[in-house]
Design an enzyme around this catalytic site. Structure first.
Site, short mmCIF file in Angstrom:
data_model
loop_
_atom_site.label_atom_id
_atom_site.label_comp_id
_atom_site.label_asym_id
_atom_site.label_seq_id
_atom_site.Cartn_x
_atom_site.Cartn_y
_atom_site.Cartn_z
N THR A 14 40.61 -7.33 22.14
CA THR A 14 41.79 -7.62 21.32
C THR A 14 41.87 -9.08 20.90
O THR A 14 42.30 -9.40 19.79
CB THR A 14 43.07 -7.19 22.07
OG1 THR A 14 44.21 -7.48 21.27
CG2 THR A 14 43.22 -7.90 23.42
N ASP A 43 47.08 -15.67 20.26
CA ASP A 43 48.49 -15.28 20.30
C ASP A 43 49.28 -16.30 19.50
O ASP A 43 49.33 -17.49 19.86
CB ASP A 43 48.98 -15.24 21.75
CG ASP A 43 50.31 -14.54 21.92
OD1 ASP A 43 51.10 -14.51 20.95
OD2 ASP A 43 50.58 -14.04 23.02
N GLU A 74 54.81 -8.49 15.23
CA GLU A 74 53.78 -7.44 15.28
C GLU A 74 52.40 -8.05 15.51
O GLU A 74 52.03 -9.07 14.92
CB GLU A 74 53.79 -6.67 13.96
CG GLU A 74 52.89 -5.46 13.93
CD GLU A 74 53.54 -4.21 14.52
OE1 GLU A 74 52.84 -3.51 15.27
OE2 GLU A 74 54.71 -3.94 14.22
N ARG A 90 52.56 -16.11 18.87
CA ARG A 90 53.99 -16.01 19.12
C ARG A 90 54.58 -17.30 19.69
O ARG A 90 54.01 -17.89 20.59
CB ARG A 90 54.27 -14.85 20.09
CG ARG A 90 53.97 -13.49 19.49
CD ARG A 90 54.13 -12.38 20.51
NE ARG A 90 53.19 -12.51 21.61
CZ ARG A 90 53.14 -11.70 22.66
NH1 ARG A 90 54.02 -10.70 22.75
NH2 ARG A 90 52.25 -11.87 23.61
N SER A 137 57.87 -7.64 21.85
CA SER A 137 57.38 -7.86 20.50
C SER A 137 57.17 -6.52 19.80
O SER A 137 56.57 -5.60 20.36
CB SER A 137 56.07 -8.64 20.52
OG SER A 137 56.28 -9.93 21.06
N ARG A 158 64.12 -8.45 28.76
CA ARG A 158 62.77 -8.12 28.32
C ARG A 158 62.57 -8.68 26.91
O ARG A 158 63.35 -8.40 26.01
CB ARG A 158 62.58 -6.59 28.30
CG ARG A 158 61.34 -6.09 27.55
CD ARG A 158 60.07 -6.35 28.29
NE ARG A 158 58.91 -5.90 27.53
CZ ARG A 158 57.65 -6.25 27.80
NH1 ARG A 158 57.40 -7.04 28.83
NH2 ARG A 158 56.66 -5.81 27.08
#
Length: 220
Positions: A132, A144, A110, A146, A71, A68
């Site tokens: 969001t 995003d 985060e 990441r 984040s 998994r």
């Protein structure tokens, strides 16, 4: 096993730069009584952040570990915020990974990479009606931020080049495959829907193709 989808391997890119295990220590967990977890720290991670890998169950013996990528979410993981499903996903991951053997990579990303303060600012914008992703954009960020190269780097360091991935997010699969991690299967997480996070989850399905059933508009 329910909710498993086979993923065909994608074209791969360059191997991430080498890292090494800095230390590992066994820590008993309160979240699942009777669970001992092995926490790994690393030197040489590509982004210089303090990410950790958590080995659960027979992680060092299983042929294809369940993994998994989680984040960091201070509001959800620690304070059980109802604005997201992060805390519930983490608890589910601890249970499933312990049962099947593998790793949780706890990544310091985060707010999909925008940081804690900016995430709180995004929460304020969500109260004004933005979803969001729109809230991130309003603050001047991409949907995003990441990059999961560091996750692939950690997995290569742990000799976990073939994994089963616990996720609803196809982007995680694509990025890991690009960094030469063979994702043999995806295992979907549960749908932890409530009145507080229904809109958030619906936006993730509609705009980021997350594999969650959010068809009900009467979540409670």
């Amino acid at each position: 096993m329910a909710n498993i989808t086979h993923i065909e391997p994608l074209q791969t890119a360059a191997m991430p730069s080498a890292a090494r295990v800095r230390n590992n220590v066994v820590i008993p967990l309160h979240k699942l009584e009777g669970t001992d977890a092995t926490f790994f720290t690393f030197d040489g991670l590509v982004d210089g952040k303090e990410h950790i890998a958590i080995g659960l169950g027979d992680f060092d013996k299983v042929e294809v570990p369940l993994v998994r990528l989680h984040s960091e979410c201070l509001t959800g993981d620690v304070f059980e915020s109802q604005r997201c499903d992060c805390g519930a996903q983490l608890e589910e991951a601890i249970k499933k990974v312990k049962e099947q053997g593998g790793y949780i990579l706890y990544l310091r990303q985060e707010g999909r990479g925008i940081g804690l303060y900016n995430k709180i600012d995004a929460y304020a914008l969500q109260l004004e009606g933005y979803d969001t992703f729109e809230a991130n954009q309003k603050l001047g960020f991409a949907d995003d931020l990441r990059d999961f190269e560091v996750a692939a780097q950690m997995l290569h360091t742990l000799k976990a080049d073939r994994i089963r991935l616990l996720t609803n997010n196809p982007n995680k699969v694509q990025q890991l495959e690009q960094y030469k991690i063979d994702v043999t299967e995806t295992v979907t997480t549960g749908a932890f829907i409530s009145a507080g996070n229904h809109s958030y989850l619906k936006a993730k399905v509609l705009k980021a193709n997350h594999q969650i059933d959010v068809t009900s508009d009467d979540a409670s």
